[in-house]
Design a protein around this motif. Structure first.
Motif, short mmCIF file in Angstrom:
data_model
loop_
_atom_site.label_atom_id
_atom_site.label_comp_id
_atom_site.label_asym_id
_atom_site.label_seq_id
_atom_site.Cartn_x
_atom_site.Cartn_y
_atom_site.Cartn_z
N PHE A 56 0.82 -1.21 0.00
CA PHE A 56 0.00 0.00 0.00
C PHE A 56 0.86 1.26 0.00
N ALA A 57 1.94 1.27 0.78
CA ALA A 57 2.79 2.46 0.88
C ALA A 57 3.45 2.78 -0.45
N VAL A 58 3.93 1.75 -1.15
CA VAL A 58 4.54 1.97 -2.45
C VAL A 58 3.53 2.59 -3.41
N ALA A 59 2.30 2.07 -3.39
CA ALA A 59 1.26 2.62 -4.27
C ALA A 59 0.91 4.06 -3.88
N ARG A 60 0.75 4.32 -2.58
CA ARG A 60 0.36 5.66 -2.13
C ARG A 60 1.45 6.68 -2.43
N ALA A 61 2.70 6.24 -2.45
CA ALA A 61 3.81 7.14 -2.76
C ALA A 61 3.96 7.38 -4.26
N GLY A 62 3.13 6.73 -5.06
CA GLY A 62 3.21 6.92 -6.51
C GLY A 62 4.31 6.12 -7.16
N LEU A 63 4.84 5.13 -6.46
CA LEU A 63 5.89 4.27 -6.99
C LEU A 63 5.29 3.01 -7.61
N VAL A 64 6.10 2.23 -8.26
CA VAL A 64 5.65 1.00 -8.91
C VAL A 64 6.21 -0.19 -8.13
N ALA A 65 5.33 -0.99 -7.55
CA ALA A 65 5.75 -2.15 -6.78
C ALA A 65 6.15 -3.30 -7.70
N VAL A 66 7.23 -3.98 -7.34
CA VAL A 66 7.64 -5.19 -8.04
C VAL A 66 7.69 -6.29 -6.98
N PRO A 67 6.54 -6.90 -6.67
CA PRO A 67 6.50 -7.90 -5.59
C PRO A 67 7.06 -9.24 -6.02
N ILE A 68 7.94 -9.79 -5.20
CA ILE A 68 8.51 -11.12 -5.46
C ILE A 68 8.63 -11.85 -4.14
N GLY A 69 8.92 -13.13 -4.20
CA GLY A 69 9.08 -13.90 -2.98
C GLY A 69 10.30 -13.47 -2.19
N PRO A 70 10.34 -13.77 -0.89
CA PRO A 70 11.46 -13.36 -0.04
C PRO A 70 12.70 -14.21 -0.27
N SER A 71 13.84 -13.61 0.06
CA SER A 71 15.13 -14.32 0.06
C SER A 71 15.44 -14.98 -1.28
N ARG A 72 15.30 -14.22 -2.35
CA ARG A 72 15.60 -14.74 -3.69
C ARG A 72 17.08 -14.62 -3.98
N ASP A 73 17.66 -15.68 -4.54
CA ASP A 73 19.07 -15.63 -4.91
C ASP A 73 19.30 -14.76 -6.14
N ASP A 74 18.25 -14.59 -6.96
CA ASP A 74 18.40 -13.83 -8.20
C ASP A 74 17.86 -12.41 -8.08
N LEU A 75 17.85 -11.87 -6.87
CA LEU A 75 17.27 -10.54 -6.66
C LEU A 75 17.97 -9.48 -7.51
N GLY A 76 19.28 -9.58 -7.61
CA GLY A 76 20.02 -8.61 -8.42
C GLY A 76 19.60 -8.66 -9.88
N ASP A 77 19.38 -9.84 -10.41
CA ASP A 77 18.94 -9.97 -11.80
C ASP A 77 17.57 -9.34 -12.00
N ILE A 78 16.68 -9.53 -11.04
CA ILE A 78 15.34 -8.95 -11.14
C ILE A 78 15.41 -7.44 -11.10
N VAL A 79 16.22 -6.91 -10.21
CA VAL A 79 16.39 -5.46 -10.10
C VAL A 79 16.87 -4.88 -11.43
N ARG A 80 17.84 -5.52 -12.04
CA ARG A 80 18.36 -5.01 -13.32
C ARG A 80 17.32 -5.16 -14.43
N ARG A 81 16.53 -6.23 -14.38
CA ARG A 81 15.53 -6.46 -15.43
C ARG A 81 14.50 -5.33 -15.47
N VAL A 82 14.10 -4.82 -14.31
CA VAL A 82 13.06 -3.78 -14.25
C VAL A 82 13.64 -2.41 -13.95
N THR A 83 14.97 -2.29 -13.94
CA THR A 83 15.67 -1.05 -13.62
C THR A 83 15.11 -0.40 -12.36
#
Length: 620
Positions: free
Chosen positions: A81-108
């Motif tokens: 809710f906070a991400v939406a209220r702040a006008g940001l775009v949420a990218v929800p994923i599961g916790p403790s992902r090993d590929d978090l860096g790859d996901i971050v780069r994929r969506v900049t």
């Protein structure tokens, strides 16, 4: 303050306004129950205001992507809710992902709410910082919602499926609000303020966030979040204990939940308070449906949804009775049709010219062909006919459609507002939708279209088979059908067992040419079989079989069980992501050459009994 509506007009501009309205209308009512602590709608809204202020203070700009990787719980809900209220775009994923860096780069992404600190973003808020939002002493005055950059809520609210190999799905505030309105308007839901819904579906997935939680905002109902299982306690035991202790009334689940519930002890007593069971994310096994209803007296209402529709496409809650195999009717505001390879609506009425019984055009030609086939007793297995309709691609349209794929918005609806899904289905005589399979999962065997899901349904009826995944694999005579099976604990299905069982239920071209036994099938966070991982598992097992064959006579190799550990009982879940091990490869005798098969099958009297009347002789 504008109130939310259940129609498709007058929708609020930001999905976080659903919470603001709930906090105004149901301030003191319980919104969340977790770890024995109840939080009200006003408290949740207050925490979101704190989080919104914190996010705005980091220097993030409206429209920036923020990865949200937190455990399912009150903090994750507040973060979304906070991400939406702040006008940001949420990218929800599961916790403790090993590929978090790859996901971050994929969506900049520029920000992240996650437990990892070494994330290549400008801003990282740790779970402890998010948890501090609930401290009322630090709460600011009510924070206004950042306006959408475009009118009508068209600003992107979140990117779905960013953690998969597929292109992320851009979902706007408009689409989310339309989806919530449609779900609440389903006549069979009858959601009310005193309902308590258990969140067994992860809220970082659309099934848990949009389908299970957001509708509660509209009526002020409560969400109950089960704790992780304690030592010596299974996940399903924990879920049942939570349902019973918190007097849960609504259970939105996935098929894997009902597969476990059917054999769980004390289910009838634990579900005594429940009035509604729903299932989505994957097809529900008819046996599980019947078993649950026999024990509890409750039907499981099945639905169908995809990320491109922001959640639900159709649901049995739009009908008067839950029927196994049916995923119901489209939700209000969503249009649906089944189209053939030529793009024609397979259920449209033929064009009428002159006399009412005179049809012309392609539709008439197709109808004439089908009538001739019927007269001759033939049917085309590549276009299987159900009780009312022909199999084709499912297309959808409506306000809940996504805004295209990241990053450029391509691949969305066409000029007429239709989006072609990746799923095949048909409409029965009642107009209800039945899913057949994923279009890209079908297998072509000697000119025939084979639907893996149909074969899986038959295989799981075998007394020694607990779970099954069917894939296509290339062979010397073309593509063939391969079945990867999880045997029932303590059993060992053999090729002859399986062949004898299938011979009376499936025509020869649909029977697997090769079997492989594993201790479990890989599934995603909501229980859907990961077929890409199954293919990788099969290839790995194939190599293992070659090694065994080199050391043992061929007639023995097919029966060898390569046990390195006892089979693991249970299904893979988000809490249990252990990769499966290959137990054995079991290969039957090859069928007759596939190039001898005919192009058509004699039609049987009933769709679900077609295999009962087909014989090898029918195919030549």
């Amino acid at each position: 303050m504008t109130s939310t509506t259940t129609g498709n007009s007058g929708l609020l501009g930001n999905v976080a306004d659903l919470l603001r309205t709930a906090a105004t209308d149901f301030a003191d009512r319980t919104a969340l129950i977790s770890s024995g602590v109840a939080r009200s709608w006003a408290e949740l809204d207050h925490a979101v205001d704190v989080g919104t202020a914190a996010l705005r203070g980091t220097g993030l700009d409206p429209g920036d992507r923020v990865v949200v990787s937190l455990q399912t719980g009150p903090d994750l809900i507040a973060a979304m809710f906070a991400v939406a209220r702040a006008g940001l775009v949420a990218v929800p994923i599961g916790p403790s992902r090993d590929d978090l860096g790859d996901i971050v780069r994929r969506v900049t992404a520029r920000g992240a709410l996650a437990g990892q600190s070494d994330i290549p973003v400008d801003v990282v808020l740790a779970p402890a910082q998010v948890a501090a939002w609930w401290d009322s002493s630090s709460a600011p005055d009510a924070v206004s919602t950042t306006a959408d950059p475009t009118a009508g809520g068209e600003g992107v609210a979140l990117l779905a499926r960013a953690a998969t190999g597929e292109r992320p799905v851009m979902i706007s505030h408009r689409a989310l609000l339309a989806a919530v309105a449609a779900i609440v308007a389903a006549p069979g839901l009858r959601l009310r303020a005193d309902d308590r819904a258990i969140l067994v579906l992860p809220t970082y997935h659309l099934a848990g966030w949009v389908t299970a939680f957001l509708p509660l905002c509209v009526v002020g109902a409560a969400a109950v979040i089960p704790e992780p299982p304690a030592a010596g306690t299974s996940w399903v035991e924990t879920v049942l204990g939570t349902i019973r202790s918190q007097r849960v009334t609504v259970v939105p689940g996935a098929p894997s939940l009902y597969r476990r519930l059917r054999t769980a002890p004390g289910i009838e007593r634990a579900l005594a308070s429940v009035r509604l069971l729903t299932s989505g994310a994957a097809p529900l096994d008819p046996g599980d449906f019947s078993a649950i209803r026999a024990v509890t007296g409750l039907s499981v209402w099945e639905g169908y949804g995809i990320a491109e529709s922001s959640s639900v496409v159709s649901t049995g809650l739009m009908t008067t009775a839950a029927r196994p195999g049916s995923v119901g009717l489209p939700v209000p505001g969503l249009k649906l049709r089944i189209v053939g390879d030529d793009g024609d609506d397979l259920n449209a009425e033929p064009i009428q010219v002159g006399a009412p019984d005179t049809a012309v055009g392609p539709a008439a030609d197709k109808a004439a062909d089908k009538a001739a086939d019927k007269k001759l007793g033939f049917d085309d297995p590549a276009a299987e006919v159900g009780a009312g309709g022909e199999v084709g691609r499912i297309q959808i349209g409506g306000r809940m459609l996504f805004s295209g794929y990241w990053p450029d918005g391509s691949g969305g609806a066409d000029e007429q507002g239709w989006f072609a899904t990746g799923d095949l289905g048909y409409l029965d005589d009642l107009g209800e939708l039945h899913l057949v399979d994923r279009a890209d999962e079908t297998v072509r065997v000697a000119g025939f279209t084979v639907y893996p899901r149909e074969i899986e349904d038959v295989l799981t009826r075998h007394p020694y088979v607990r779970d099954a995944a069917v894939i296509g694999a290339p062979g010397r005579a073309g593509d063939g059908v391969v079945a990867v099976l999880v045997p029932l604990w303590g059993t060992h299905p053999t090729p002859s067992d399986l062949d004898d069982f299938l011979s009376a239920r499936l025509p020869v071209f649909k029977r697997p040419q090769r079997y492989q036994l594993v201790d479990r099938l890989p599934r995603n966070e909501i229980g859907l079989i990961d077929r890409q991982a199954v293919r990788a598992m099969y290839r790995a097992g194939d190599a293992l079989t070659a090694d065994i064959t080199d050391e043992a006579p061929p007639e023995i190799a097919a029966e060898v069980l390569a046990f390195t550990a006892p089979p693991i009982r249970g299904e893979v879940t988000a809490q249990d992501p252990v990769p499966a091990k290959v137990i054995a490869d079991v290969t039957p005798e090859p069928a007759a050459p596939l190039d001898q098969l005919g192009s058509r099958l004699p039609k049987s009297v009933e769709r679900d009994r077609r295999g009962d009347e087909d014989t090898d002789d029918d195919l030549f």
